[in-house]
Design a protein around this motif. Structure first.
Motif, PDB file in Angstrom:
ATOM      1  N   GLU A 228       0.850  -1.186   0.000  1.00 47.54           N
ATOM      2  CA  GLU A 228       0.000   0.000   0.000  1.00 47.54           C
ATOM      3  C   GLU A 228       0.882   1.231   0.000  1.00 47.54           C
ATOM      4  O   GLU A 228       1.761   1.385   0.828  1.00 47.54           O
ATOM      5  CB  GLU A 228      -0.883  -0.002   1.234  1.00 47.54           C
ATOM      6  N   ASN A 229       0.667   2.095  -0.979  1.00 46.79           N
ATOM      7  CA  ASN A 229       1.534   3.256  -1.116  1.00 46.79           C
ATOM      8  C   ASN A 229       0.838   4.487  -0.569  1.00 46.79           C
ATOM      9  O   ASN A 229      -0.132   4.968  -1.122  1.00 46.79           O
ATOM     10  CB  ASN A 229       1.873   3.460  -2.605  1.00 46.79           C
ATOM     11  N   ASN A 230       1.324   4.976   0.576  1.00 49.92           N
ATOM     12  CA  ASN A 230       0.723   6.176   1.155  1.00 49.92           C
ATOM     13  C   ASN A 230       1.522   7.414   0.833  1.00 49.92           C
ATOM     14  O   ASN A 230       1.241   8.489   1.356  1.00 49.92           O
ATOM     15  CB  ASN A 230       0.612   5.999   2.676  1.00 49.92           C
ATOM     16  N   ASP A 231       2.543   7.269   0.011  1.00 50.13           N
ATOM     17  CA  ASP A 231       3.372   8.420  -0.295  1.00 50.13           C
ATOM     18  C   ASP A 231       2.759   9.177  -1.451  1.00 50.13           C
ATOM     19  O   ASP A 231       2.739   8.705  -2.589  1.00 50.13           O
ATOM     20  CB  ASP A 231       4.790   7.950  -0.670  1.00 50.13           C
ATOM     21  N   ARG A 232       2.197  10.357  -1.147  1.00 48.82           N
ATOM     22  CA  ARG A 232       1.655  11.213  -2.216  1.00 48.82           C
ATOM     23  C   ARG A 232       2.360  12.553  -2.162  1.00 48.82           C
ATOM     24  O   ARG A 232       1.756  13.582  -2.368  1.00 48.82           O
ATOM     25  CB  ARG A 232       0.147  11.416  -2.005  1.00 48.82           C
ATOM     26  N   GLY A 233       3.647  12.505  -1.835  1.00 45.70           N
ATOM     27  CA  GLY A 233       4.409  13.756  -1.688  1.00 45.70           C
ATOM     28  C   GLY A 233       5.240  14.042  -2.920  1.00 45.70           C
ATOM     29  O   GLY A 233       4.817  13.811  -4.064  1.00 45.70           O
ATOM     30  N   ASP A 234       6.475  14.500  -2.674  1.00 45.07           N
ATOM     31  CA  ASP A 234       7.332  14.974  -3.765  1.00 45.07           C
ATOM     32  C   ASP A 234       7.656  13.876  -4.772  1.00 45.07           C
ATOM     33  O   ASP A 234       7.595  14.097  -5.990  1.00 45.07           O
ATOM     34  CB  ASP A 234       8.650  15.527  -3.191  1.00 45.07           C
ATOM     35  N   TYR A 236       6.080  11.163  -5.444  1.00 42.33           N
ATOM     36  CA  TYR A 236       4.846  10.810  -6.164  1.00 42.33           C
ATOM     37  C   TYR A 236       4.569  11.827  -7.269  1.00 42.33           C
ATOM     38  O   TYR A 236       4.303  11.459  -8.420  1.00 42.33           O
ATOM     39  CB  TYR A 236       3.699  10.762  -5.147  1.00 42.33           C
ATOM     40  N   LEU A 237       4.700  13.115  -6.936  1.00 45.97           N
ATOM     41  CA  LEU A 237       4.444  14.165  -7.920  1.00 45.97           C
ATOM     42  C   LEU A 237       5.438  14.054  -9.077  1.00 45.97           C
ATOM     43  O   LEU A 237       5.086  14.209 -10.247  1.00 45.97           O
ATOM     44  CB  LEU A 237       4.546  15.543  -7.248  1.00 45.97           C
ATOM     45  N   GLN A 239       6.934  11.397 -10.199  1.00 43.16           N
ATOM     46  CA  GLN A 239       6.572  10.264 -11.063  1.00 43.16           C
ATOM     47  C   GLN A 239       5.386  10.621 -11.953  1.00 43.16           C
ATOM     48  O   GLN A 239       5.354  10.266 -13.136  1.00 43.16           O
ATOM     49  CB  GLN A 239       6.177   9.066 -10.210  1.00 43.16           C
ATOM     50  N   LEU A 240       4.418  11.307 -11.373  1.00 44.47           N
ATOM     51  CA  LEU A 240       3.231  11.673 -12.163  1.00 44.47           C
ATOM     52  C   LEU A 240       3.625  12.592 -13.307  1.00 44.47           C
ATOM     53  O   LEU A 240       3.198  12.409 -14.451  1.00 44.47           O
ATOM     54  CB  LEU A 240       2.205  12.399 -11.284  1.00 44.47           C
TER      55      LEU A 240
ATOM     56  N   ASN B  10       1.036  14.136   3.382  1.00 44.27           N
ATOM     57  CA  ASN B  10       1.905  14.116   2.197  1.00 44.27           C
ATOM     58  C   ASN B  10       2.137  15.519   1.667  1.00 44.27           C
ATOM     59  O   ASN B  10       1.368  16.026   0.870  1.00 44.27           O
ATOM     60  CB  ASN B  10       1.263  13.249   1.107  1.00 44.27           C
ATOM     61  N   LYS B  11       3.199  16.145   2.132  1.00 42.84           N
ATOM     62  CA  LYS B  11       3.462  17.530   1.729  1.00 42.84           C
ATOM     63  C   LYS B  11       4.270  17.541   0.437  1.00 42.84           C
ATOM     64  O   LYS B  11       5.085  16.655   0.187  1.00 42.84           O
ATOM     65  CB  LYS B  11       4.258  18.262   2.818  1.00 42.84           C
ATOM     66  N   ILE B  12       4.042  18.573  -0.340  1.00 42.74           N
ATOM     67  CA  ILE B  12       4.811  18.762  -1.574  1.00 42.74           C
ATOM     68  C   ILE B  12       5.642  20.026  -1.413  1.00 42.74           C
ATOM     69  O   ILE B  12       5.115  21.099  -1.084  1.00 42.74           O
ATOM     70  CB  ILE B  12       3.874  18.866  -2.794  1.00 42.74           C
ATOM     71  N   THR B  13       6.922  19.863  -1.637  1.00 41.01           N
ATOM     72  CA  THR B  13       7.844  21.002  -1.504  1.00 41.01           C
ATOM     73  C   THR B  13       7.543  22.030  -2.591  1.00 41.01           C
ATOM     74  O   THR B  13       7.336  21.679  -3.756  1.00 41.01           O
ATOM     75  CB  THR B  13       9.299  20.510  -1.667  1.00 41.01           C
ATOM     76  N   PHE B  49      -4.547  15.027  -4.920  1.00 44.73           N
ATOM     77  CA  PHE B  49      -4.107  13.631  -4.983  1.00 44.73           C
ATOM     78  C   PHE B  49      -4.896  12.779  -3.999  1.00 44.73           C
ATOM     79  O   PHE B  49      -4.814  12.974  -2.790  1.00 44.73           O
ATOM     80  CB  PHE B  49      -2.612  13.528  -4.672  1.00 44.73           C
ATOM     81  N   PHE B 101      -7.522  -5.699   0.552  1.00 44.69           N
ATOM     82  CA  PHE B 101      -6.864  -4.498   0.021  1.00 44.69           C
ATOM     83  C   PHE B 101      -7.738  -3.868  -1.059  1.00 44.69           C
ATOM     84  O   PHE B 101      -7.955  -2.654  -1.069  1.00 44.69           O
ATOM     85  CB  PHE B 101      -5.499  -4.875  -0.554  1.00 44.69           C
ATOM     86  N   GLU B 146       0.985   2.037  -9.459  1.00 46.59           N
ATOM     87  CA  GLU B 146      -0.276   1.401  -9.049  1.00 46.59           C
ATOM     88  C   GLU B 146      -1.294   1.691 -10.131  1.00 46.59           C
ATOM     89  O   GLU B 146      -2.002   2.704 -10.088  1.00 46.59           O
ATOM     90  CB  GLU B 146      -0.736   1.966  -7.697  1.00 46.59           C
ATOM     91  N   TYR B 148      -4.095   0.707 -10.884  1.00 41.94           N
ATOM     92  CA  TYR B 148      -5.527   0.755 -10.579  1.00 41.94           C
ATOM     93  C   TYR B 148      -5.950   2.165 -10.178  1.00 41.94           C
ATOM     94  O   TYR B 148      -7.130   2.412  -9.928  1.00 41.94           O
ATOM     95  CB  TYR B 148      -5.875  -0.265  -9.478  1.00 41.94           C
TER      96      TYR B 148
END
Lengths: 247, 176
Positions: A228-234, A236-237, A239-240, B10-13, B49, B101, B146, B148
């Motif tokens: 389960e991937n809970n990383d939606r930070g830097d 993740y961005l 990669q998107l 999940n913070k984005i810099t 997100f 899951f 992922e 899905y």
């Protein structure tokens, strides 16, 4: 003594299971010549109907024990599964077995909470090895009825239907939960007997204590686990944006 | 300026991380579902997100209207969410033996109050909806790791004229 043996067969039984059942029934007759055994294996009957009807007939025939054997269980080669379960002298005792689906967990459940009364959440009891006593038994809160011996006294304390399949609960776990909650958690003893472990037929493999690790490793090689991937930070961005730029 | 709405932990810099939950320690605590506390056309990029599935569908019009308002013309919106059709299929097929899951990808993990999925995300409907809200779809991709989950990149454009039915639908949303 009278024993009702219910075997859940939909249409047919695989050959390894036939051999183990023959060995088992031979030993039952030899070790307990004065015991009356009723064998019930209905064709194309749902599992909860089969179990409920078995329970009712066991009571009607004044049986002492009710035994269930699933049609995909390869019993212990000694043929002494019934003997070992009987000698354990517990309210409900299951011959140790594993679930058929990955990750092939043991078919027993234990509520880790300290509650003395009600059983609520039931994870599988993975750490059972440390709980095995000198008799080869360990206590749990619920078991699957792959190969199980139940005292008919328990049935007398309940009203039918005894076995009900619910959306999140199979009929065997339902029975264990219901009897534990009705009579009190401390008053119903549910055990697993590791002296006569059974194999659960996977086709063509058999899942048992000795094959489990190899099967898990093979499965994970073919299907790497999804974490389960809970990383939606830097990261993740990044990669998107890369995948969008490739478009 | 960039906005990361519903950031959670999940913070984005380089972006302003916004959430309505103070315990996440966002840069800005705001109920962005109702309104986004920034001026019109002051934001270049908005990230959403794995947030939209946690917001009831009847509130989507409000949030996307707000996003449209704060974005500069031509500004981009990146939205990611679990693709219901794929998650449902994986659940039915018990893909990789992980039924629990896949159930969580549909209904959320349900570990705390807002950890529930309450909106079904289906890309063909969602992209059409975004277009009605004044966005041009630039790209739709499955997430790399992922697949899905789906990612949609869209750009703010002038809103198209909408007819009587759409007006009625918006009025219903505004009063709910």
């Amino acid at each position: 003594m009278k024993i009702w043996v219910g075997i859940n067969v939909l249409t047919q039984i695989a050959s390894p299971v036939v051999i183990s059942l023959c060995q088992q029934f031979f030993r039952m007759g030899k070790c307990y010549p004065n015991t009356k055994f009723y064998f019930y294996a209905p064709h194309r009957v749902s599992i909860d109907n089969m179990r409920n009807w078995s329970a009712q007939q066991a009571l009607a025939q004044e049986c002492d024990y009710l035994m269930f054997i699933d049609d995909d269980m390869v019993l212990h080669e000694s043929g002494d599964t019934f003997k070992s379960l009987l000698e354990a002298d517990k309210d409900i005792v299951m011959a140790h077995s594993f679930m058929r689906g990955y990750p092939y967990k043991p078919m027993c459940f234990k509520d880790p909470s300290d509650s003395k009364t009600k059983v609520v959440k039931l994870p599988t009891f993975d750490d059972y090895k440390s709980a095995i006593d000198e008799n080869g038994l360990f206590e749990v809160d619920a078991v699957g009825f792959t190969c199980v011996l139940i005292k008919c006294e328990l049935l007398k304390k309940m009203d039918p239907p005894y076995f009900v399949t619910l959306p999140n609960c199979t009929e065997d776990i339902y029975f264990c939960l219901r009897i534990k909650n009705k009579l009190g958690r401390e008053n119903v003893k549910i055990f697993v007997d590791t002296k006569v472990p059974t194999g659960h037929l996977l086709e063509p493999e058999v899942i048992s204590e000795s094959t489990r690790q190899g099967l898990v490793a093979r499965y994970e090689l073919e299907y790497p686990p999804v974490k389960e991937n809970n990383d939606r930070g830097d990261e993740y961005l990044k990669q998107l944006e890369e995948s969008m730029n490739e478009a | 300026m960039k906005l990361n709405l519903g950031c959670g932990s999940n913070k984005i810099t380089g972006a302003i991380n916004v959430d309505l939950e103070p315990s996440c320690n966002p840069d800005v605590i705001a109920n962005f579902i109702v309104s986004i506390p920034f001026r019109d056309e002051s934001i270049e990029k908005v990230f959403l997100f794995h947030t939209i599935e946690h917001i009831p569908e009847h509130k989507h019009h409000t949030i996307f209207s707000e996003i449209w308002r704060v974005l500069k013309m031509g500004g981009t919106l990146l939205v990611s969410y679990p693709e219901f059709i794929k998650c449902a299929k994986n659940f039915i097929d018990n893909y990789k033996g992980m039924r629990t899951f896949w159930k969580a990808t549909i209904y959320g993990r349900q570990l705390y109050r807002s950890d529930f999925h309450v909106a079904l995300m289906y890309t063909p409907e969602f992209t059409e909806y975004l277009e009605q809200e004044g966005f041009e779809i630039l790209a739709v991709r499955p997430e790399a790791r992922e697949d899905y989950n789906t990612v949609v990149m869209a750009k703010k454009i002038e809103k198209k004229f909408f007819g009587k039915e759409e007006l009625q639908r918006r009025l219903l949303c505004a009063t709910s």
